[in-house]
Design an enzyme around this catalytic site. Structure first.
Site, short mmCIF file in Angstrom:
data_model
loop_
_atom_site.label_atom_id
_atom_site.label_comp_id
_atom_site.label_asym_id
_atom_site.label_seq_id
_atom_site.Cartn_x
_atom_site.Cartn_y
_atom_site.Cartn_z
N ARG A 146 0.79 -1.10 0.15
CA ARG A 146 -0.03 0.15 0.12
C ARG A 146 0.95 1.08 0.31
O ARG A 146 1.24 1.52 1.08
CB ARG A 146 -1.11 0.01 1.23
CG ARG A 146 -1.57 1.28 1.55
CD ARG A 146 -2.64 0.89 2.44
NE ARG A 146 -2.28 0.55 3.96
CZ ARG A 146 -1.82 1.30 4.72
NH1 ARG A 146 -1.51 2.44 4.60
NH2 ARG A 146 -1.27 0.74 5.79
N TYR A 159 4.21 5.09 11.25
CA TYR A 159 4.53 3.51 11.61
C TYR A 159 5.40 3.05 10.25
O TYR A 159 5.65 1.80 10.40
CB TYR A 159 3.62 2.62 11.67
CG TYR A 159 2.24 3.10 10.41
CD1 TYR A 159 2.24 2.15 9.30
CD2 TYR A 159 1.13 3.85 10.76
CE1 TYR A 159 1.57 2.14 8.28
CE2 TYR A 159 0.02 3.98 10.00
CZ TYR A 159 0.40 3.26 8.66
OH TYR A 159 -0.81 3.29 7.79
N HIS A 204 -3.39 4.38 4.83
CA HIS A 204 -4.71 3.52 5.02
C HIS A 204 -5.74 4.03 4.46
O HIS A 204 -6.59 3.71 3.54
CB HIS A 204 -4.87 3.21 6.46
CG HIS A 204 -6.08 2.26 6.44
ND1 HIS A 204 -6.20 0.96 6.33
CD2 HIS A 204 -7.01 2.67 7.29
CE1 HIS A 204 -7.42 0.53 6.53
NE2 HIS A 204 -7.98 1.27 7.31
#
Length: 382
Positions: A272, A285, A276
């Protein structure tokens, strides 16, 4: 005291048959490395027409992702889960199905629905907050985009099992992210599908993170594809950014299901590239170096390099694909910028076949409020 020491119990040197493996596990195990086609000798057998179609859909899909993300920033969408970097898996999943087959997407799989032929605006209607879903699932053979993680998987099994019992030539392809494989619905769906030999293909897109949680914190399995063995179905591991490889592996799994061979679990290793959703800050992160490393494995670049190297794609073809994508984006912008006419009472439609008492009460309360507002507006105009 063991059961074999009980009075009258006879000693058995081996466990009873019911304890033995139902299936030889070796043929079910995935390959050690993800299967690849582009850049290998396997690319010699590529179908030029199919590869060009895949390329056109990848370019359109990338532009669709960019436009939907922009619409979110403009307030035209409530949320959009981008699939930039995952376009090869999304498009291939749509193109392996026949017209009568069913696609069961998650909320991130709008691109797969569009590649299957769904109107781009209808694919975004749920994410706009206008309707429970923006299309008729039966008409398009696409289940509603599923926001709860993995709940679409048992639904796919149920539909596939019912089709098999009726003798219908139908295969269900159920898409799920790596985060969804940590849900109980995933395990229940695979178990039922294998026991019933349902014609369903489970397609897990391992894009690295369940929002901020890396896969290593979700499972200690060698791969998600290895989980298939525990349910008695084959697991396949594929490079999710290699459009040709994904199409080939999924096609094999769909053919196997259609021929009565039962379910399969395919894991696509992809990434990805974007956050998100627009509500996520991915920099908290993961680092930029990780993202940049995956840009070298961009699915569009990989396929474009293969096609141009084989003389199947030139600058005119690249330009035509981009122009078609821009035309799609312009139409999407124009239609999404028009305010929809909404009926608040639609909140209560198509929720239950027969409304519950609570829903009827809530509907009556809302109707009374709407009638009161309409009366007040009419009074003010006099």
């Amino acid at each position: 005291m063991t059961v074999q020491e009980l009075p009258g119990a006879s000693y058995r040197p081996t466990p009873p048959p019911a304890w033995r493996p139902r299936t030889d596990p070796a043929p079910l195990l995935p390959d050690p490395e993800p299967y690849r086609v582009l850049g290998t000798d396997a690319a010699d057998r590529l179908d030029p027409d199919l590869m060009l179609r895949l390329y056109t859909e990848l370019v359109r899909g990338r532009r669709y992702n960019a436009q939907a993300t922009a619409l979110t920033k403009q307030g035209r969408l409530a949320v959009y889960p981008s699939t930039v970097g995952q376009e090869a898996s999304e498009v291939a999943a749509a193109l392996v199905l026949q017209e009568q087959d069913w696609l069961f997407p998650s909320y991130r799989d709008t691109l797969a629905a569009v590649a299957r032929g769904l109107d781009p605006v209808q694919a975004l209607t749920l994410l706009r907050g206008d309707w429970h879903t923006g299309y008729d699932p039966r008409e398009h053979r696409i289940a509603p985009l599923c926001t709860p993680l993995a709940t679409q998987l048992p639904h796919a099994v149920g539909l596939a099992h019912a089709a098999r019992l009726k003798g219908d030539d139908v295969v269900a392809l159920a898409m799920v992210g790596d985060g969804g494989t940590s849900e109980g619905d995933f395990h229940e769906a695979l178990n039922f599908a294998a026991v019933w030999q349902a014609p369903v293909v489970f397609f897990a897109q391992n894009n690295g993170f369940a929002i901020s949680v890396p896969l290593a914190k979700q499972t200690a399995a060698p791969s998600l594809a290895h989980k298939a063995v525990g349910y008695g179905m084959p697991g396949r591991l594929v490079d999710g950014n290699d459009a040709a490889a994904v199409h080939e592996v999924l096609s094999d799994a769909v053919r196997r299901a259609r021929a009565g061979g039962g379910p399969s679990l395919v894991e696509a290793i992809t990434y990805r590239m974007e956050a998100h959703t627009n509500a996520d800050d991915a920099t908290r992160y993961r680092g930029d170096a990780e993202v940049e490393a995956w840009r070298e494995h961009d699915p569009i670049v990989l396929l474009e390099r293969e096609l141009t190297g084989r003389g199947l794609l030139d600058e005119d073809g690249i330009r035509a694909a981009k122009e078609a994508a821009e035309t799609m984006a312009a139409r999407l912008r124009e239609r999404m910028n028009a305010d929809p006419v909404l009926n608040p009472m639609d909140l209560f439609a198509h929720v239950y076949a027969e409304q519950t008492t609570h829903l009827r009460e809530q509907a009556e309360m809302l109707r009374a409020e709407l009638d009161a507002d309409a009366a007040s507006d009419a009074e003010g105009e006099r």
